[in-house]
Design a protein around this motif. Structure first.
Motif, short mmCIF file in Angstrom:
data_model
loop_
_atom_site.label_atom_id
_atom_site.label_comp_id
_atom_site.label_asym_id
_atom_site.label_seq_id
_atom_site.Cartn_x
_atom_site.Cartn_y
_atom_site.Cartn_z
N GLU A 189 -70.80 10.64 -65.52
CA GLU A 189 -69.72 10.92 -64.57
C GLU A 189 -70.28 11.36 -63.22
N THR A 190 -69.63 10.91 -62.15
CA THR A 190 -69.97 11.38 -60.81
C THR A 190 -68.90 12.36 -60.38
N ARG A 191 -69.35 13.53 -59.95
CA ARG A 191 -68.44 14.57 -59.50
C ARG A 191 -68.63 14.77 -58.00
N TYR A 192 -67.52 15.06 -57.31
CA TYR A 192 -67.53 15.18 -55.86
C TYR A 192 -67.03 16.55 -55.43
N ARG A 193 -67.62 17.03 -54.33
CA ARG A 193 -67.12 18.26 -53.72
C ARG A 193 -67.17 18.11 -52.21
N LEU A 194 -66.34 18.88 -51.56
CA LEU A 194 -66.23 18.81 -50.11
C LEU A 194 -67.34 19.62 -49.45
N ASN A 195 -67.89 19.06 -48.38
CA ASN A 195 -68.79 19.79 -47.49
C ASN A 195 -68.05 19.85 -46.15
N ALA A 196 -67.32 20.94 -45.93
CA ALA A 196 -66.44 21.04 -44.76
C ALA A 196 -67.17 21.35 -43.46
N ALA A 197 -68.41 21.75 -43.52
CA ALA A 197 -69.15 22.15 -42.31
C ALA A 197 -69.10 21.10 -41.20
N PRO A 198 -69.27 19.81 -41.48
CA PRO A 198 -69.22 18.83 -40.39
C PRO A 198 -67.86 18.74 -39.69
N LEU A 199 -66.81 19.23 -40.32
CA LEU A 199 -65.50 19.21 -39.68
C LEU A 199 -65.43 20.16 -38.49
N GLN A 200 -66.40 21.06 -38.39
CA GLN A 200 -66.46 21.96 -37.23
C GLN A 200 -66.59 21.15 -35.93
N GLU A 201 -67.31 20.05 -35.99
CA GLU A 201 -67.47 19.17 -34.83
C GLU A 201 -66.11 18.67 -34.35
N VAL A 202 -65.26 18.28 -35.29
CA VAL A 202 -63.92 17.81 -34.96
C VAL A 202 -63.09 18.95 -34.38
N LYS A 203 -63.17 20.10 -34.99
CA LYS A 203 -62.44 21.27 -34.51
C LYS A 203 -62.85 21.63 -33.09
N ASP A 204 -64.14 21.62 -32.83
CA ASP A 204 -64.63 21.93 -31.49
C ASP A 204 -64.12 20.92 -30.46
N TRP A 205 -64.14 19.66 -30.81
CA TRP A 205 -63.67 18.62 -29.90
C TRP A 205 -62.18 18.77 -29.63
N SER B 49 -60.40 21.50 -29.86
CA SER B 49 -60.06 22.78 -29.22
C SER B 49 -59.92 22.62 -27.70
N PHE B 50 -60.71 21.73 -27.10
CA PHE B 50 -60.56 21.46 -25.68
C PHE B 50 -59.15 20.96 -25.37
N TYR B 51 -58.67 20.04 -26.17
CA TYR B 51 -57.35 19.44 -25.93
C TYR B 51 -56.23 20.41 -26.27
N GLU B 52 -56.48 21.29 -27.19
CA GLU B 52 -55.49 22.33 -27.50
C GLU B 52 -55.28 23.22 -26.26
N GLU B 53 -56.37 23.62 -25.64
CA GLU B 53 -56.27 24.43 -24.42
C GLU B 53 -55.62 23.64 -23.29
N PHE B 54 -55.98 22.37 -23.17
CA PHE B 54 -55.40 21.50 -22.16
C PHE B 54 -53.88 21.47 -22.28
N TRP B 55 -53.38 21.26 -23.50
CA TRP B 55 -51.94 21.17 -23.69
C TRP B 55 -51.25 22.52 -23.56
N LYS B 56 -51.91 23.58 -23.97
CA LYS B 56 -51.32 24.91 -23.77
C LYS B 56 -51.10 25.18 -22.28
N GLU B 57 -52.09 24.83 -21.47
CA GLU B 57 -51.97 25.01 -20.02
C GLU B 57 -50.84 24.16 -19.45
N ARG B 58 -50.72 22.92 -19.91
CA ARG B 58 -49.68 22.02 -19.41
C ARG B 58 -48.29 22.52 -19.80
#
Length: 99
Positions: free
Chosen positions: A60-76, A78-87
């Motif tokens: 059997e092959t078992r899978y688990r999440l490695n969420a650390a790379p999602l930080q890159e998406v969050k960081d990217w 976050s810029f647009y979140e601030e942009f829209w908050k300002e608008r």
């Protein structure tokens, strides 16, 4: 990374793995209306993006999440979140001036 999370099936796989320590392929496959091979292909894309880690347990092959790379998406995003908050704040100021 963005290609990996662009697909709704892969986002669902990420969500399923986020809610579990580890899941075997057959349990993941049960959550979709597609075959084992199709789910495996999605998991391969997630693994290539370092979002999923797999290990063999017997046959059997078992899978688990490695969420650390999602930080890159969050960081990217976050810029647009601030942009829209300002608008939105600007729009609210303009609307309140018109009253």
């Amino acid at each position: 990374m963005f290609v990996a999370i662009a697909d709704p099936t892969r986002r669902k796989l990420i969500r399923l793995l986020a809610n579990a320590d580890e899941l075997p392929l057959h349990e993941l496959t049960d959550q979709f209306q597609m075959g084992r091979t199709a789910v495996s292909k999605h998991l391969t894309i997630l693994r290539e993006a370092s979002l999923v880690i797999d290990r063999k347990v017997g046959r059997e092959t078992r899978y688990r999440l490695n969420a650390a790379p999602l930080q890159e998406v969050k960081d990217w995003l976050s810029f647009y979140e601030e942009f829209w908050k300002e608008r939105v704040a600007l729009l609210q100021n303009l609307l309140s001036e018109d009253k």
